[in-house]
Design an enzyme around this catalytic site. Structure first.
Site, PDB file in Angstrom:
ATOM      1  N   SER A   1       1.020  -1.049   0.030  1.00 58.35           N
ATOM      2  CA  SER A   1       0.134  -0.099   0.100  1.00 58.35           C
ATOM      3  C   SER A   1       0.604   1.151   0.022  1.00 58.35           C
ATOM      4  O   SER A   1       1.953   1.033   0.480  1.00 58.35           O
ATOM      5  CB  SER A   1      -0.939  -0.158   1.183  1.00 58.35           C
ATOM      6  OG  SER A   1      -1.511   1.318   1.415  1.00 58.35           O
TER       7      SER A   1
ATOM      8  N   TYR B   1      -2.615  -0.788  10.335  1.00 56.80           N
ATOM      9  CA  TYR B   1      -2.430  -1.052   9.119  1.00 56.80           C
ATOM     10  C   TYR B   1      -1.167  -0.506   8.310  1.00 56.80           C
ATOM     11  O   TYR B   1      -0.505  -1.189   7.772  1.00 56.80           O
ATOM     12  CB  TYR B   1      -3.674  -0.324   8.362  1.00 56.80           C
ATOM     13  CG  TYR B   1      -3.576  -0.613   6.907  1.00 56.80           C
ATOM     14  CD1 TYR B   1      -3.935  -1.940   6.516  1.00 56.80           C
ATOM     15  CD2 TYR B   1      -3.241   0.233   5.843  1.00 56.80           C
ATOM     16  CE1 TYR B   1      -4.077  -2.189   4.791  1.00 56.80           C
ATOM     17  CE2 TYR B   1      -3.402   0.046   4.427  1.00 56.80           C
ATOM     18  CZ  TYR B   1      -3.845  -1.230   4.149  1.00 56.80           C
ATOM     19  OH  TYR B   1      -3.895  -1.466   2.705  1.00 56.80           O
TER      20      TYR B   1
ATOM     21  N   LYS C   1       2.057  -3.030   6.773  1.00 53.29           N
ATOM     22  CA  LYS C   1       2.403  -2.457   5.416  1.00 53.29           C
ATOM     23  C   LYS C   1       4.011  -2.241   5.493  1.00 53.29           C
ATOM     24  O   LYS C   1       4.691  -2.664   4.557  1.00 53.29           O
ATOM     25  CB  LYS C   1       1.645  -1.564   4.694  1.00 53.29           C
ATOM     26  CG  LYS C   1       0.209  -1.783   4.363  1.00 53.29           C
ATOM     27  CD  LYS C   1      -0.003  -3.322   3.581  1.00 53.29           C
ATOM     28  CE  LYS C   1      -1.391  -3.858   3.414  1.00 53.29           C
ATOM     29  NZ  LYS C   1      -1.545  -4.836   2.548  1.00 53.29           N
TER      30      LYS C   1
ATOM     31  N   SER D   1     -12.990  -0.784  -3.632  1.00 53.60           N
ATOM     32  CA  SER D   1     -13.192  -2.144  -3.119  1.00 53.60           C
ATOM     33  C   SER D   1     -13.963  -2.284  -2.072  1.00 53.60           C
ATOM     34  O   SER D   1     -14.415  -1.391  -1.589  1.00 53.60           O
ATOM     35  CB  SER D   1     -11.616  -2.593  -2.689  1.00 53.60           C
ATOM     36  OG  SER D   1     -11.062  -2.201  -1.767  1.00 53.60           O
TER      37      SER D   1
END
Length: 230
Positions: free
Chosen positions: A96, A109, A113, A145
């Site tokens: 990401s 998160y 990553k 998404s």
């Protein structure tokens, strides 16, 4: 099957739980038994996060790392053993832009990553004796998404109440096409994003002091919107 020359024997779908690491060897062997080889592994499993660190239980951070990081490198380990035997293959990991920068409401998160970036960049240096094994990191920005509907929040039992508008994000098919182009050309790292997010990536890379200043300003507004339910 309707739009290509593939037959049913060319397709195998297996249920897989990245957090069930004990199942990854068997899943890899099932693929090898069916096809005889693995040319490309695309690591594309994971969940994002929307919560402030001060409000978030530590078990959420453990779950994020277990899924996004440990699950990914576990599956990679079993597939890589096969690729090393063949001396050929591609390992594509969907990281990401959050693996390049930091952002509020996504500290766990971002951490997962960043971990993937560090791991695969290090793994690439361990495979110099296998020049035909490619390690490719894909770093998408915001993409349309269902990832936002399935984010981690401040506790494991809570889901996100408002996923917001997704129309401003890159279309999924556009992201997929650019990922395939990056894979076909063995790019070590590809940033796949529209502006202004792509411009922010360049700031983080080449002018981090400006990036920190800008993110502080943008982050304050983002947190305000989050607390207001926007």
């Amino acid at each position: 099957l309707e739009i290509s020359n593939l037959s049913e024997k060319d397709i195998l779908v297996l249920r897989l739980d990245l957090t069930d690491r004990s199942s990854h060897e068997a899943a890899t062997n099932s693929v090898l038994k069916h096809f005889g080889k693995i040319d490309v592994l695309v690591n594309n499993g994971g969940r994002s996060q929307r919560s402030l660190f001060v409000d978030t239980n530590l078990d959420v951070y453990s779950a994020i790392m277990e899924l996004n990081y440990l699950g990914t490198i576990s599956l990679t380990k079993h597939v890589l053993n096969h690729m090393i035997q063949r001396k050929k293959g591609k390992i594509v990991t969907v990281s990401s832009v959050m693996g390049i920068m930091g952002a509020p409401l996504a500290s766990g998160y971002c951490a997962s990553k960043h971990a993937l970036q560090g791991f695969f960049n290090s793994l690439r240096t361990e495979l110099t004796d296998y020049p035909e094994i490619s390690i490719i990191n894909i770093c998408p920005g915001p993409v349309q998404s269902k990832i936002i509907q399935n984010v981690f929040t401040e506790n494991l039992a809570k889901s996100l109440e408002n996923s917001g508008d997704q129309s401003h994000k890159m279309r999924t098919d556009r992201c997929v096409r650019l990922t395939l182009v990056s894979t076909a050309n063995d790019l070590k790292e590809a940033w796949i994003s529209d502006h202004p997010y792509l411009a922010v990536c360049y700031l983080w890379q080449y002018a981090p002091t400006w990036a920190w200043w800008l993110m502080n300003r943008m982050g304050k507004k983002r947190i305000q919107n989050f607390k207001s339910g926007v």
